[in-house]
Design a protein around this motif. Structure first.
Motif, mmCIF file in Angstrom:
data_model
loop_
_atom_site.group_PDB
_atom_site.id
_atom_site.type_symbol
_atom_site.label_atom_id
_atom_site.label_comp_id
_atom_site.label_asym_id
_atom_site.label_seq_id
_atom_site.Cartn_x
_atom_site.Cartn_y
_atom_site.Cartn_z
ATOM 1 N N TRP A 1 -0.571 5.318 4.932
ATOM 2 C CA TRP A 1 -0.973 4.470 6.056
ATOM 3 C C TRP A 1 0.183 4.148 6.999
ATOM 4 O O TRP A 1 0.046 3.331 7.909
ATOM 5 C CB TRP A 1 -1.616 3.187 5.553
ATOM 6 N N GLU B 1 -3.405 -3.513 0.867
ATOM 7 C CA GLU B 1 -4.683 -2.852 0.634
ATOM 8 C C GLU B 1 -5.553 -3.820 -0.146
ATOM 9 O O GLU B 1 -5.105 -4.473 -1.082
ATOM 10 C CB GLU B 1 -4.464 -1.571 -0.182
ATOM 11 N N SER C 1 -9.284 -0.846 1.758
ATOM 12 C CA SER C 1 -8.883 -0.750 3.164
ATOM 13 C C SER C 1 -7.701 -1.673 3.462
ATOM 14 O O SER C 1 -7.347 -2.539 2.658
ATOM 15 C CB SER C 1 -10.061 -1.069 4.090
ATOM 16 N N LEU C 2 -7.130 -1.471 4.610
ATOM 17 C CA LEU C 2 -5.969 -2.233 5.055
ATOM 18 C C LEU C 2 -6.376 -3.659 5.404
ATOM 19 O O LEU C 2 -7.425 -3.886 6.007
ATOM 20 C CB LEU C 2 -5.374 -1.540 6.289
ATOM 21 N N PHE D 1 0.864 -1.180 0.000
ATOM 22 C CA PHE D 1 0.000 0.000 0.000
ATOM 23 C C PHE D 1 0.896 1.223 0.000
ATOM 24 O O PHE D 1 2.111 1.113 0.114
ATOM 25 C CB PHE D 1 -0.960 0.012 1.205
ATOM 26 N N SER D 2 0.298 2.392 -0.106
ATOM 27 C CA SER D 2 1.066 3.632 -0.198
ATOM 28 C C SER D 2 1.452 4.167 1.183
ATOM 29 O O SER D 2 0.972 3.689 2.213
ATOM 30 C CB SER D 2 0.267 4.683 -0.969
ATOM 31 N N SER E 1 -8.207 2.694 8.505
ATOM 32 C CA SER E 1 -7.724 2.842 7.126
ATOM 33 C C SER E 1 -8.835 3.259 6.173
ATOM 34 O O SER E 1 -8.565 3.873 5.145
ATOM 35 C CB SER E 1 -7.070 1.543 6.642
ATOM 36 N N LYS F 1 -10.132 2.552 -3.416
ATOM 37 C CA LYS F 1 -8.965 3.088 -2.716
ATOM 38 C C LYS F 1 -9.479 4.162 -1.763
ATOM 39 O O LYS F 1 -10.392 4.905 -2.106
ATOM 40 C CB LYS F 1 -8.008 3.688 -3.747
ATOM 41 N N GLU G 1 -4.807 6.779 1.701
ATOM 42 C CA GLU G 1 -3.664 5.874 1.537
ATOM 43 C C GLU G 1 -2.439 6.606 0.986
ATOM 44 O O GLU G 1 -1.312 6.189 1.204
ATOM 45 C CB GLU G 1 -4.060 4.727 0.599
ATOM 46 N N GLU G 2 -2.654 7.712 0.314
ATOM 47 C CA GLU G 2 -1.553 8.459 -0.291
ATOM 48 C C GLU G 2 -0.946 9.495 0.653
ATOM 49 O O GLU G 2 0.269 9.662 0.687
ATOM 50 C CB GLU G 2 -2.024 9.154 -1.573
#
Length: 160
Positions: free
Chosen positions: A39, A73, A77-78, A35-36, A106, A127, A111-112
């Motif tokens: 998080w 992700e 979500s996580l 994931f980015s 999350s 996302k 996420e970014e």
């Protein structure tokens, strides 16, 4: 997630992240955190709570382990997959609660960027993003009311 951030976490939580860098035949954590960077704080908080709980339960020479198998992700979500060793049902429930809290957070964290976000869609992809990132990446909010509000903000900004 950037390799530098991942390595910092591995250094700080070596027992939980012991499978980091293993081959894909041994662990899905071979692919790192999928994931980015937004998080990062969520992951750090989750790992810190897990480590605290492990330390608390591992007193008096008791064997107690939580090993992260995969962090990624999925559906916006996580997802955090772990293996536990030497835990009873109550301890396992506490571990699940710690992980569930991070997964829940999350869905409201971009996420970014790590800012407040909401689950967004682009085609079949989901996302969690803030408005700025959603627009930049071509996503729209899944929640219709949120999307309407974002469109108002977009219109206001275009007038400026």
């Amino acid at each position: 997630m950037d390799k530098e951030i991942e390595l910092k976490l591995v250094e700080k939580y070596p027992k939980i992240l012991r499978d980091y860098g293993k081959s894909p035949m041994e662990s899905c954590l071979a692919f790192g955190f999928e994931f980015s960077n937004g998080w990062e704080k969520l992951i750090e908080e989750c790992l810190e709570k897990l480590q605290y709980f492990i330390d608390l339960c591992s007193k008096d020479g008791r064997e107690f382990d939580v090993i992260l198998n995969q962090a990624k992700e999925k559906f916006g979500s996580l997802r955090f997959y772990v293996s536990t060793y030497g835990v009873n049902d109550i301890e396992n429930d506490i571990i699940d609660d710690i992980i569930s809290e991070a997964e829940r957070k999350s869905t409201q964290t971009c996420e970014e960027t790590g800012e407040y976000g909401t689950i967004c869609k682009r085609g079949g992809w989901l996302k969690t993003l803030c408005r700025t990132q959603a627009r930049e990446l071509g996503y729209v909010a899944c929640n219709e009311e949120t999307e309407k509000y974002w469109q108002q903000k977009d219109a206001e900004e275009s007038k400026s």
